[in-house]
Design an enzyme around this catalytic site. Structure first.
Site, PDB file in Angstrom:
ATOM      1  N   ASN A   9      16.984   5.299 -18.338  1.00  0.00           N
ATOM      2  CA  ASN A   9      16.264   5.877 -19.398  1.00  0.00           C
ATOM      3  C   ASN A   9      16.424   5.143 -20.751  1.00  0.00           C
ATOM      4  OD1 ASN A   9      14.919   7.718 -21.266  1.00  0.00           O
ATOM      5  ND2 ASN A   9      16.615   9.047 -21.590  1.00  0.00           N
ATOM      6  N   TRP A  10      15.241   4.219 -20.981  1.00  0.00           N
ATOM      7  CA  TRP A  10      15.538   3.434 -22.067  1.00  0.00           C
ATOM      8  C   TRP A  10      15.190   4.125 -23.660  1.00  0.00           C
ATOM      9  CZ3 TRP A  10      12.034  -1.640 -20.652  1.00  0.00           C
ATOM     10  CH2 TRP A  10      12.635  -2.134 -19.556  1.00  0.00           C
ATOM     11  N   LYS A  11      15.065   5.385 -23.489  1.00  0.00           N
ATOM     12  CA  LYS A  11      14.675   5.987 -24.828  1.00  0.00           C
ATOM     13  C   LYS A  11      13.828   5.135 -25.654  1.00  0.00           C
ATOM     14  CE  LYS A  11      19.160   8.111 -23.894  1.00  0.00           C
ATOM     15  NZ  LYS A  11      20.428   8.660 -24.612  1.00  0.00           N
ATOM     16  N   HIS A  94      15.400  16.290 -21.296  1.00  0.00           N
ATOM     17  CA  HIS A  94      16.609  15.788 -21.766  1.00  0.00           C
ATOM     18  C   HIS A  94      17.216  16.318 -22.887  1.00  0.00           C
ATOM     19  CE1 HIS A  94      18.917  12.452 -23.337  1.00  0.00           C
ATOM     20  NE2 HIS A  94      18.821  11.839 -22.127  1.00  0.00           N
ATOM     21  N   GLU A  96      18.015  15.137 -25.811  1.00  0.00           N
ATOM     22  CA  GLU A  96      17.837  14.837 -26.928  1.00  0.00           C
ATOM     23  C   GLU A  96      16.280  15.530 -27.204  1.00  0.00           C
ATOM     24  OE1 GLU A  96      19.938  10.587 -26.521  1.00  0.00           O
ATOM     25  OE2 GLU A  96      17.671  10.810 -26.198  1.00  0.00           O
ATOM     26  N   GLU A 166      23.776  16.645 -17.227  1.00  0.00           N
ATOM     27  CA  GLU A 166      24.120  15.525 -18.448  1.00  0.00           C
ATOM     28  C   GLU A 166      24.908  16.410 -19.557  1.00  0.00           C
ATOM     29  OE1 GLU A 166      20.770  13.937 -20.588  1.00  0.00           O
ATOM     30  OE2 GLU A 166      19.832  15.878 -21.046  1.00  0.00           O
ATOM     31  N   GLY A 172      26.108   8.987 -24.867  1.00  0.00           N
ATOM     32  CA  GLY A 172      26.430   8.135 -26.084  1.00  0.00           C
ATOM     33  C   GLY A 172      27.359   8.159 -26.897  1.00  0.00           C
ATOM     34  N   SER A 212      27.244   8.380 -20.388  1.00  0.00           N
ATOM     35  CA  SER A 212      28.200   7.409 -20.716  1.00  0.00           C
ATOM     36  C   SER A 212      28.693   6.727 -19.343  1.00  0.00           C
ATOM     37  CB  SER A 212      29.446   7.721 -21.493  1.00  0.00           C
ATOM     38  OG  SER A 212      28.888   8.077 -23.052  1.00  0.00           O
ATOM     39  N   GLY A 234      22.418   4.002 -22.292  1.00  0.00           N
ATOM     40  CA  GLY A 234      22.680   2.505 -22.867  1.00  0.00           C
ATOM     41  C   GLY A 234      23.032   1.502 -21.881  1.00  0.00           C
TER      42      GLY A 234
END
Length: 249
Positions: A9-11, A94, A96, A166, A172, A212, A234
């Site tokens: 997931n590149w966000k 997600h 976020e 998650e 992160g 992570s 990440g």
């Protein structure tokens, strides 16, 4: 048999040139693996990403979509827009999106329904916050998110569902659920699905861990019997790190 999956997931990262470079690095250098590889790039890069991975076993996914078929929703993306450019997988729920854009389980249930109507695969995300785990309420939070977001589905719909647990406190933050914690939750999830939908659905749905994951911990996490891969943040932005994670499955 359920699939092993490593999804990146590149966000909101990379510009166009950087995105193309990374996709080509992953396409050309991806290690041999029994895992399905998914790249969730930002919206502007999706069409080109689909073109670049054509003929490979890499799948391209969107990071989100709107629940409506179309209309006056400025800035939003519909399922038909995605499928029209060859994107047939979408990440929904997600943490976020839940936290920053206030997406509720009811809204996500609508999004899931729209995605399935268009024969898309949904990577459905869920997980508890730190306060939930500290208060020993993490199992309840996960159960409610699954029940409210997905348990209206029919058995046959589950062939289009991938789950991604998650823990929010491990995204992160350099904090990672231990392999034992991940397995405990994944086993709980699979058992919950078994109670509602039966053994066949429970044993065939892939449950990914997200939080992570790095090359140095991926193998131990992925070795657990109910962990079928990872939703990577990440570390998916660097081909070498991503390859290290893929090699761990």
């Amino acid at each position: 048999m359920r699939k092993n999956i490593v999804a990146g997931n590149w966000k909101m990262n990379k510009d166009y040139g950087q995105a193309l470079t990374l996709i080509n690095e992953i396409k050309e250098g991806k290690p041999a693996s029994n895992a399905e590889i998914v790249l969730a790039t930002p919206f502007p890069f999706l069409a080109k990403a689909v073109e670049l991975v054509e003929g490979t076993d890499i799948q391209i996914a969107a990071q989100n979509m709107h629940q409506a078929e179309g209309g006056a929703f400025t800035g939003e993306i519909s399922a038909s827009m995605l499928t029209s450019i060859g994107v047939h997988t979408v990440i929904l729920g997600h943490s976020e999106r839940r936290a920053y854009f206030h997406e509720t389980d009811a809204l996500l249930a609508n999004k899931v329904d729209t995605a399935l109507k268009h024969d898309m695969t949904v990577i459905f995300c869920f997980g508890e916050e730190l306060k939930d785990r500290q208060s020993n309420n993490h199992f309840n939070v996960v159960e409610y998110q699954l029940r409210d977001g997905l348990f209206h589905l029919k058995n046959e719909d589950w062939k289009h569902i991938v789950l991604a647990y998650e823990p929010v406190w491990a995204i992160g933050t350099d904090e990672t659920a231990s392999p034992e914690q991940a397995q405990e939750m994944h086993a709980f999830i699979r058992n919950l699905i078994q109670k509602v939908y039966g053994t066949d659905v429970a044993e065939n749905v892939s449950i990914l861990y997200g939080g992570s994951v790095k090359p140095d911990n991926a193998k131990e996490i992925f070795s657990k019997p109910d962990v079928d891969g990872g939703l990577i943040g990440g570390a998916a932005l660097n081909a070498t790190d991503f390859f290290g994670i893929i090699s761990g499955i």
